[in-house]
Design an enzyme around this catalytic site. Structure first.
Site: not given
Ligand code: SAH
Length: 253
Positions: A35, A57, A172
């Site tokens: 994704d 998508k 999120m």
């Molecule tokens: N598994 C992922 C998180 C998935 S949930 C992890 O460990 O990072 C998706 C959320 O992660 C987004 O809505 C945001 O809150 C955060 N996120 C992931 N990558 C990000 C980034 N580069 N910058 C800011 N927030 C990020």
């Protein structure tokens, strides 16, 4: 023979944040289901030897539901191909990787999990915010802001969270930020508690927005803060500096 499913995390953004194992697995994949969270740089690096499917998508921009993604993973693995499910950050932190692993187990499909650098720690870190600090925070709580705190049956205990002496990191959390700030203050957290929001961390257009807990929702609204973003609540947020900590890790920018 079933192929193997690899649940891999590519880190928070940029090729430099991906593990060597994740790179190896990606480069040897037959099929890659991804994704947009891994970011443009990682997606542009997917090998053209693999069949790459954007599950965000699919077809004519229809987003696949979780059970449809899992069905697709099973279908490909049953043809004997090695399937990579590529996720941003770490696959087991709010990535639904745990559910995918269970489904593969039910179908007798071998799974390898490749941990990733999670945005929950790395994104604040790269703007100078340590989620723990000997002086300020001896614990950190990572939670999803996806849940509406005003919902009667919330899986999160906001009163308890409001009492924390440590750092709260919310993923999120942009949409519900006003309700989250309100719930924490109602639970007893001090209104002047520092908050930092890092949007698109480790990406070329990274941006940080700061404010006190009782004003942050309005500041974020005025600044037009959008997901993906990491929200950090706690004294450590004051260590934010507008430096180059994150940017120097971005390659090709
Ligand atoms: N598994 C992922 C998180 C998935 S949930 C992890 O460990 O990072 C998706 C959320 O992660 C987004 O809505 C945001 O809150 C955060 N996120 C992931 N990558 C990000 C980034 N580069 N910058 C800011 N927030 C990020």
């Amino acid at each position: 023979m079933n192929g193997t499913v690899y649940l891999i995390g590519s880190g928070p953004g940029g090729l430099g944040m991906m593990t060597v194992r994740a790179r190896e697995v990606l480069d040897a994949a037959d099929v890659i289901l991804y994704d947009q969270l891994p970011g443009a740089e990682v997606i542009a690096s997917l090998p053209d030897t693999a069949e790459c499917v954007d599950v965000g998508k699919y077809g004519s921009s229809h987003t696949l539901e979780q059970d449809e993604i899992e069905a697709l993973m099973v279908e490909y693995a049953k043809t004997g191909r090695n399937v990579v499910r590529l996720k941003g950050g770490d696959p087991f932190l709010f990535g639904r990787g745990g559910e995918e692993m269970e489904t593969m187990r039910e179908h007798g499909i071998p799974v390898e999990v490749v941990p990733g650098v999670t945005s929950a720690i790395a994104v604040p870190e790269c703007v100078g915010i340590p989620v723990t600090h000997r002086k300020w925070a001896s614990q950190v709580t990572i939670l999803t802001g996806h849940e509406d705190p005003t919902k009667a049956e919330s899986a999160l205990n906001w009163k308890w969270l409001a009492q924390t002496t440590g750092t709260i990191v919310i993923l999120m959390g942009v949409k519900n930020l006003p309700k989250i700030a309100e719930a924490l203050i109602a639970g007893g957290m001090k209104p002047e508690k520092p908050v930092a929001i890092i949007e698109r961390g480790l990406r070329p257009d990274q941006r940080v927005t700061c404010g006190a807990l009782d004003e942050i929702a309005e500041v974020a609204r005025a600044a037009g803060v959008k997901p993906p973003a990491v929200v950090v609540i706690g004294e450590v947020a004051t260590l934010y500096r507008d430096g180059s900590e994150g940017r120097m890790h971005i390659t090709g920018v």
